[in-house]
Scaffold this motif. Sequence first.
Motif, PDB file in Angstrom:
ATOM      1  N   GLY A  20       0.825  -1.204   0.000  1.00 18.04           N
ATOM      2  CA  GLY A  20       0.000   0.000   0.000  1.00 18.04           C
ATOM      3  C   GLY A  20       0.855   1.248   0.000  1.00 18.04           C
ATOM      4  N   GLU A  21       0.318   2.301   0.594  1.00 15.36           N
ATOM      5  CA  GLU A  21       1.028   3.584   0.620  1.00 15.36           C
ATOM      6  C   GLU A  21       0.687   4.323   1.910  1.00 15.36           C
ATOM      7  N   ILE A  22       1.692   4.932   2.521  1.00 16.87           N
ATOM      8  CA  ILE A  22       1.493   5.625   3.801  1.00 16.87           C
ATOM      9  C   ILE A  22       2.446   6.801   3.882  1.00 16.87           C
ATOM     10  N   SER A  23       2.026   7.848   4.572  1.00 17.88           N
ATOM     11  CA  SER A  23       2.909   8.986   4.817  1.00 17.88           C
ATOM     12  C   SER A  23       3.202   9.079   6.309  1.00 17.88           C
ATOM     13  N   GLY A  24       4.276   9.758   6.651  1.00 17.94           N
ATOM     14  CA  GLY A  24       4.639   9.936   8.052  1.00 17.94           C
ATOM     15  C   GLY A  24       5.960  10.653   8.174  1.00 17.94           C
ATOM     16  N   GLU A  25       6.285  11.049   9.397  1.00 15.17           N
ATOM     17  CA  GLU A  25       7.590  11.661   9.656  1.00 15.17           C
ATOM     18  C   GLU A  25       8.637  10.550   9.697  1.00 15.17           C
ATOM     19  N   VAL A  26       9.696  10.684   8.902  1.00 15.12           N
ATOM     20  CA  VAL A  26      10.732   9.660   8.825  1.00 15.12           C
ATOM     21  C   VAL A  26      11.766   9.922   9.918  1.00 15.12           C
ATOM     22  N   VAL A  27      11.927   8.945  10.829  1.00 10.47           N
ATOM     23  CA  VAL A  27      12.837   9.070  11.954  1.00 10.47           C
ATOM     24  C   VAL A  27      13.696   7.812  12.039  1.00 10.47           C
ATOM     25  N   PHE A  28      14.699   7.844  12.930  1.00 10.54           N
ATOM     26  CA  PHE A  28      15.546   6.660  13.087  1.00 10.54           C
ATOM     27  C   PHE A  28      15.708   6.307  14.557  1.00 10.54           C
ATOM     28  N   ASN A  29      15.921   4.998  14.806  1.00 10.33           N
ATOM     29  CA  ASN A  29      16.135   4.480  16.146  1.00 10.33           C
ATOM     30  C   ASN A  29      17.448   3.718  16.166  1.00 10.33           C
ATOM     31  N   THR A  30      18.301   3.995  17.170  1.00 12.54           N
ATOM     32  CA  THR A  30      19.638   3.413  17.220  1.00 12.54           C
ATOM     33  C   THR A  30      19.735   2.158  18.081  1.00 12.54           C
ATOM     34  N   SER A  31      18.611   1.602  18.521  1.00  8.99           N
ATOM     35  CA  SER A  31      18.644   0.392  19.347  1.00  8.99           C
ATOM     36  C   SER A  31      19.120  -0.808  18.524  1.00  8.99           C
ATOM     37  N   MET A  32      19.887  -1.684  19.172  1.00  9.92           N
ATOM     38  CA  MET A  32      20.371  -2.897  18.506  1.00  9.92           C
ATOM     39  C   MET A  32      19.366  -4.036  18.616  1.00  9.92           C
ATOM     40  N   THR A  33      18.548  -4.022  19.668  1.00  7.78           N
ATOM     41  CA  THR A  33      17.521  -5.039  19.861  1.00  7.78           C
ATOM     42  C   THR A  33      16.231  -4.344  20.282  1.00  7.78           C
ATOM     43  N   GLY A  34      15.175  -5.144  20.446  1.00  7.24           N
ATOM     44  CA  GLY A  34      13.917  -4.579  20.923  1.00  7.24           C
ATOM     45  C   GLY A  34      13.016  -4.048  19.835  1.00  7.24           C
ATOM     46  N   TYR A  35      13.139  -4.578  18.607  1.00  5.43           N
ATOM     47  CA  TYR A  35      12.318  -4.033  17.524  1.00  5.43           C
ATOM     48  C   TYR A  35      10.828  -4.283  17.738  1.00  5.43           C
TER      49      TYR A  35
END
Length: 376
Positions: free
Chosen positions: A23-38
Amino acid sequence: MPAAKLALEDGTVFTGENFGAVGEISGEVVFNTSMTGYQEILTDPSYRGQIITMTYPLIGNYGVNPEDVESSGLKLSGFIVRELSRRRSNFRSSAALEDYLAEAGVIGMSGIDTRALVKHIRTAGAMTGVLSTTDLDDASLVAKAKASPGLVGRDLVNEVIPEKSYSWDEKLSPWANVASTIEKQPASGPQPHVVAIDYGMKWNIPRHLADLNCRVTVVPGTATSAEVLALEPDGVFLSNGPGDPRPLDYAIRTIQELLGKKPIFGICLGQQLLGLATGMEIYKLKFGHRGANQPVMNKQSGCVEITSQNHGFALDAKTMPDDVEVTHVNLNDDTVSGIRHKTHAAFGVQYHPEASAGPHDSRYLFEQFYQSMLVG
């Protein structure tokens, strides 16, 4: 694998492979630096309206399970990884990550240079993007990204809060491994009643409160002070949640009316709302703090805590009134990470002491809240 594209509002486009839903979605693109816990990240309601990019290159290797969820479902807009693991290996795993996202209707994309995307966001700042498997025309996607609403000024809390109040009695999982980091209270001891105002709360927060022998009642973030006080709480908890706190006039008013009446403890959005209720101002960070490795200085003890964080806004220390003080500071950029009211029993932190998944350094804050309720 079918193709997927991410287009940012500044014209940058990344092409990768789709997994999960289409499909298609919009949103604010951010990043997470965690190695685990997805899985905990995916089920955190604070990500409402955002497309998450994981900096750790391999995601999905331990699958998902029904015990590690942090809310009733996935609230994020989209999920981006460098490499999706084709095998999952963990004795607790019950499903594959791609199936988990597909069932929840969340679009995923893999196979892009996530380092390049993260470096771009760090330089240009978090921005709106469109993630699509249906429209693969660059110009069309960029135009959609430019026309999509950002997070500023939007009330996202109303999209993730529970419909009605309920009691909470689930304690920490045996996998939490916190027996040595938080003082257990005897079942026969004091059982203070906590009313937790849910603005998009992670479930590990009431688990911690229940583990301290608290009786917990969860109420929607729209609850009034009269509704909260009618439950006769010994303390009030202000939860984390998504987006910009400034449009939440109803929440700010409730907190203002509760100050001085009951002990208050706020986490993340809860701290920001507490700050706004005392007269402080908020500003948007360039790309936010999202990860399980953020150093924070406790100004009262001098100790440095490694913390889990997820927020894109911060309190402005220059607008702090005389009856509020800063208790914790983020050592990466000197932003406010904790505040305390000098005359009322009210404090908050910008990070996540419940840390699921993440470090355990800050679990003492729950004990402080517990003790403040016993004092009254």
